[in-house]
Design a protein around this motif. Structure first.
Motif, PDB file in Angstrom:
ATOM      1  N   LYS A  20       0.828  -1.198   0.000  1.00  0.00           N
ATOM      2  CA  LYS A  20       0.000   0.000   0.000  1.00  0.00           C
ATOM      3  C   LYS A  20       0.865   1.252   0.000  1.00  0.00           C
ATOM      4  O   LYS A  20       1.847   1.358   0.713  1.00  0.00           O
ATOM      5  N   THR A  21       0.456   2.195  -0.823  1.00  0.00           N
ATOM      6  CA  THR A  21       1.160   3.472  -0.925  1.00  0.00           C
ATOM      7  C   THR A  21       0.129   4.543  -1.270  1.00  0.00           C
ATOM      8  O   THR A  21      -1.073   4.278  -1.240  1.00  0.00           O
ATOM      9  N   GLY A  22       0.564   5.742  -1.582  1.00  0.00           N
ATOM     10  CA  GLY A  22      -0.380   6.806  -1.898  1.00  0.00           C
ATOM     11  C   GLY A  22      -1.248   6.451  -3.091  1.00  0.00           C
ATOM     12  O   GLY A  22      -0.740   6.050  -4.135  1.00  0.00           O
ATOM     13  N   ARG A  23      -2.563   6.570  -2.935  1.00  0.00           N
ATOM     14  CA  ARG A  23      -3.487   6.188  -4.007  1.00  0.00           C
ATOM     15  C   ARG A  23      -3.421   7.185  -5.160  1.00  0.00           C
ATOM     16  O   ARG A  23      -3.568   8.393  -4.957  1.00  0.00           O
ATOM     17  N   HIS A  24      -3.238   6.662  -6.364  1.00  0.00           N
ATOM     18  CA  HIS A  24      -3.357   7.498  -7.552  1.00  0.00           C
ATOM     19  C   HIS A  24      -4.828   7.545  -7.960  1.00  0.00           C
ATOM     20  O   HIS A  24      -5.444   6.505  -8.183  1.00  0.00           O
ATOM     21  N   CYS A  25      -5.370   8.743  -8.032  1.00  0.00           N
ATOM     22  CA  CYS A  25      -6.747   8.941  -8.470  1.00  0.00           C
ATOM     23  C   CYS A  25      -6.750   9.493  -9.892  1.00  0.00           C
ATOM     24  O   CYS A  25      -5.756  10.041 -10.365  1.00  0.00           O
ATOM     25  N   GLN A  26      -7.892   9.358 -10.543  1.00  0.00           N
ATOM     26  CA  GLN A  26      -8.015   9.947 -11.870  1.00  0.00           C
ATOM     27  C   GLN A  26      -7.899  11.468 -11.784  1.00  0.00           C
ATOM     28  O   GLN A  26      -8.217  12.080 -10.761  1.00  0.00           O
ATOM     29  N   ALA A  27      -7.473  12.063 -12.877  1.00  0.00           N
ATOM     30  CA  ALA A  27      -7.261  13.512 -12.902  1.00  0.00           C
ATOM     31  C   ALA A  27      -8.531  14.280 -12.564  1.00  0.00           C
ATOM     32  O   ALA A  27      -8.478  15.376 -12.006  1.00  0.00           O
ATOM     33  N   THR A  28      -9.687  13.692 -12.886  1.00  0.00           N
ATOM     34  CA  THR A  28     -10.967  14.377 -12.682  1.00  0.00           C
ATOM     35  C   THR A  28     -11.695  13.887 -11.436  1.00  0.00           C
ATOM     36  O   THR A  28     -12.871  14.223 -11.247  1.00  0.00           O
ATOM     37  N   ASP A  29     -11.040  13.125 -10.570  1.00  0.00           N
ATOM     38  CA  ASP A  29     -11.688  12.541  -9.392  1.00  0.00           C
ATOM     39  C   ASP A  29     -12.229  13.649  -8.481  1.00  0.00           C
ATOM     40  O   ASP A  29     -11.474  14.506  -8.013  1.00  0.00           O
ATOM     41  N   PRO A  30     -13.537  13.647  -8.209  1.00  0.00           N
ATOM     42  CA  PRO A  30     -14.109  14.707  -7.372  1.00  0.00           C
ATOM     43  C   PRO A  30     -13.635  14.650  -5.921  1.00  0.00           C
ATOM     44  O   PRO A  30     -13.772  15.637  -5.183  1.00  0.00           O
ATOM     45  N   ASN A  31     -13.078  13.499  -5.512  1.00  0.00           N
ATOM     46  CA  ASN A  31     -12.566  13.359  -4.155  1.00  0.00           C
ATOM     47  C   ASN A  31     -11.089  13.723  -4.037  1.00  0.00           C
ATOM     48  O   ASN A  31     -10.503  13.594  -2.964  1.00  0.00           O
ATOM     49  N   GLY A  32     -10.490  14.161  -5.117  1.00  0.00           N
ATOM     50  CA  GLY A  32      -9.083  14.521  -5.091  1.00  0.00           C
ATOM     51  C   GLY A  32      -8.811  15.671  -4.133  1.00  0.00           C
ATOM     52  O   GLY A  32      -9.530  16.682  -4.137  1.00  0.00           O
ATOM     53  N   VAL A  33      -7.782  15.506  -3.322  1.00  0.00           N
ATOM     54  CA  VAL A  33      -7.423  16.523  -2.334  1.00  0.00           C
ATOM     55  C   VAL A  33      -6.640  17.665  -2.970  1.00  0.00           C
ATOM     56  O   VAL A  33      -6.716  18.817  -2.530  1.00  0.00           O
ATOM     57  N   LEU A  34      -5.899  17.348  -4.010  1.00  0.00           N
ATOM     58  CA  LEU A  34      -4.955  18.309  -4.575  1.00  0.00           C
ATOM     59  C   LEU A  34      -5.581  19.177  -5.653  1.00  0.00           C
ATOM     60  O   LEU A  34      -6.416  18.717  -6.437  1.00  0.00           O
ATOM     61  N   ASP A  35      -5.149  20.428  -5.694  1.00  0.00           N
ATOM     62  CA  ASP A  35      -5.413  21.301  -6.834  1.00  0.00           C
ATOM     63  C   ASP A  35      -4.205  21.102  -7.748  1.00  0.00           C
ATOM     64  O   ASP A  35      -3.132  21.670  -7.515  1.00  0.00           O
ATOM     65  N   ILE A  36      -4.350  20.252  -8.756  1.00  0.00           N
ATOM     66  CA  ILE A  36      -3.198  19.751  -9.499  1.00  0.00           C
ATOM     67  C   ILE A  36      -2.325  20.874 -10.040  1.00  0.00           C
ATOM     68  O   ILE A  36      -1.106  20.901  -9.809  1.00  0.00           O
ATOM     69  N   ALA A  37      -2.915  21.817 -10.765  1.00  0.00           N
ATOM     70  CA  ALA A  37      -2.107  22.877 -11.379  1.00  0.00           C
ATOM     71  C   ALA A  37      -1.440  23.745 -10.318  1.00  0.00           C
ATOM     72  O   ALA A  37      -0.254  24.074 -10.424  1.00  0.00           O
ATOM     73  N   HIS A  38      -2.174  24.111  -9.295  1.00  0.00           N
ATOM     74  CA  HIS A  38      -1.611  24.968  -8.249  1.00  0.00           C
ATOM     75  C   HIS A  38      -0.531  24.247  -7.452  1.00  0.00           C
ATOM     76  O   HIS A  38       0.573  24.767  -7.242  1.00  0.00           O
ATOM     77  N   ASP A  39      -0.846  23.036  -6.986  1.00  0.00           N
ATOM     78  CA  ASP A  39       0.056  22.337  -6.067  1.00  0.00           C
ATOM     79  C   ASP A  39       1.314  21.821  -6.751  1.00  0.00           C
ATOM     80  O   ASP A  39       2.348  21.635  -6.091  1.00  0.00           O
ATOM     81  N   ALA A  40       1.258  21.639  -8.059  1.00  0.00           N
ATOM     82  CA  ALA A  40       2.488  21.299  -8.785  1.00  0.00           C
ATOM     83  C   ALA A  40       3.518  22.408  -8.641  1.00  0.00           C
ATOM     84  O   ALA A  40       4.728  22.166  -8.672  1.00  0.00           O
ATOM     85  N   GLY A  41       3.036  23.611  -8.436  1.00  0.00           N
ATOM     86  CA  GLY A  41       3.942  24.748  -8.291  1.00  0.00           C
ATOM     87  C   GLY A  41       4.840  24.681  -7.079  1.00  0.00           C
ATOM     88  O   GLY A  41       5.932  25.262  -7.072  1.00  0.00           O
ATOM     89  N   TYR A  42       4.406  23.960  -6.036  1.00  0.00           N
ATOM     90  CA  TYR A  42       5.265  23.809  -4.858  1.00  0.00           C
ATOM     91  C   TYR A  42       6.540  23.040  -5.203  1.00  0.00           C
ATOM     92  O   TYR A  42       7.574  23.206  -4.550  1.00  0.00           O
TER      93      TYR A  42
END
Length: 340
Positions: free
Chosen positions: A266-288
């Motif tokens: 078990k490791t961090g779950r990869h979700c689909q890019a459009t998953d409504p349960n996704g915690v991350l704001d992909i474009a914004h958080d990639a900036g970190y």
């Protein structure tokens, strides 16, 4: 339009977590075809990152690199980073296992050099992990970390002969790499100019939650993952510590849970890019990861890659999945890319 970083898809999700004890392996050619077919507003993938794993690849076949070069050239794609099949050995195992680990790195670097000579790999690194479980590591943390470091040093010296950099994967299931603090300690101890970190937005988010290393938890157990300010503050701590080491980057989504399929821990779950349960704001958080603490682009990676490891086969065999993935990658490049 920004033309860097280049946008890559990964092919190892067709293998990892698949097989006899899970869903069928997805053929490499199928993954390549779906990657090449993806398109969003005229933009297509620039390339693929590949896991040098059987049955997709046979590193003992001297013609294997040429076969891959011919396939990607047909689709006007490049190859970027390579995943070394080091699990035939272990960085924390017996002398023979450690020797096998280093030999797999050598074979992967040699394969990568051939791809460079064939003109289809202008950038990218070779990815490794410790190939050692957290529970085994925990039996002797200091001694086992020392052994892993020594194996990584040998692997770095081999990689240097081919002009390659090695990226240690930030995933919570690998001993001596299973928390952000352990990862920094291991990298510092390896102390080689060609060692770095491979960040994955899903896996490395789990660092903030302290899975497998509760002593290094950043988010409290009862944290509200819908509270963006709390999540962003935790991400800043992890990224400030690991960004200076980061030489390879996977864009991904996570819902704050762990997952494993087949024989994969078990490791961090990869979700689909459009998953409504996704915690991350992909474009914004990639900036970190892609910008420094002052908001300036690091330009440390010429390409970025999507990782959908352990996606179900019905998701992976759906062309819309890869169009959605490409759209997510484009959003990251729009926000944090540059022109050359």
């Amino acid at each position: 339009m920004n033309n860097f970083p280049k946008l890559h898809n990964a092919t190892w999700p067709g293998l990892v977590g698949k097989g006899a004890d899970s869903e069928p392996i997805i053929p490499f050619d199928s993954l390549l075809e779906m990657t090449a077919a993806a398109e969003v507003n005229g933009v297509k993938f620039d390339g693929i990152d590949v896991g040098l794993l059987e049955p997709h690849f046979d590193l003992n076949n001297p013609d294997e690199a040429k076969k891959l070069a011919d396939k990607v050239s047909k689709y006007n794609l490049n190859v970027g980073s390579l995943v070394a099949p080091i699990w035939a050995g272990s960085a924390m195992g017996t002398a023979d296992q450690r020797k096998t680990f280093v030999e797999m790195v050598r074979k992967s670097c040699e394969f990568g050099q051939k791809l460079k000579d064939l003109g289809v790999r202008p950038y990218g690194v070779v990815r490794i992990d410790s190939a050692a479980g957290v529970s085994d590591w925990a039996k002797d943390p200091k001694g086992n970390t020392k052994q892993i470091v020594e194996t990584f040093q040998l692997a770095c010296d081999v990689a240097a002969d081919f002009g390659e950099k090695l990226a240690a994967e930030g995933e919570i299931c690998w001993g001596a790499m299973h928390s952000w603090k352990h990862m920094v300690e291991t990298l510092e101890m390896v102390d080689r100019p060609n060692i770095g970190f491979q960040a994955d937005m899903s896996h490395t988010f789990l660092y903030t939650m302290g899975y497998n290393a509760p002593e290094h938890r950043i988010l409290p157990k009862d944290a509200d993952l819908n509270d963006r300010e709390t999540v962003k503050a935790a991400l800043r701590i992890v990224t400030d510590a690991l960004r200076p080491w980061t030489i390879d980057f996977h864009v991904a989504q996570n819902d704050g849970s762990v997952f494993g399929s087949g024989s994969h821990d078990k490791t961090g779950r990869h979700c689909q890019a459009t998953d409504p349960n996704g915690v991350l704001d992909i474009a914004h958080d990639a900036g970190y990861w892609l910008r420094d603490e002052n908001g300036n682009l690091t330009k440390a990676m010429k390409h970025i890659c999507w990782d959908g490891c352990m996606f179900p086969n019905d998701v992976m065999n759906n062309q819309q999945t890869w169009n959605d993935v490409l759209a997510a990658l484009i959003s990251v490049r729009d926000a944090h890319g540059w022109k050359e």
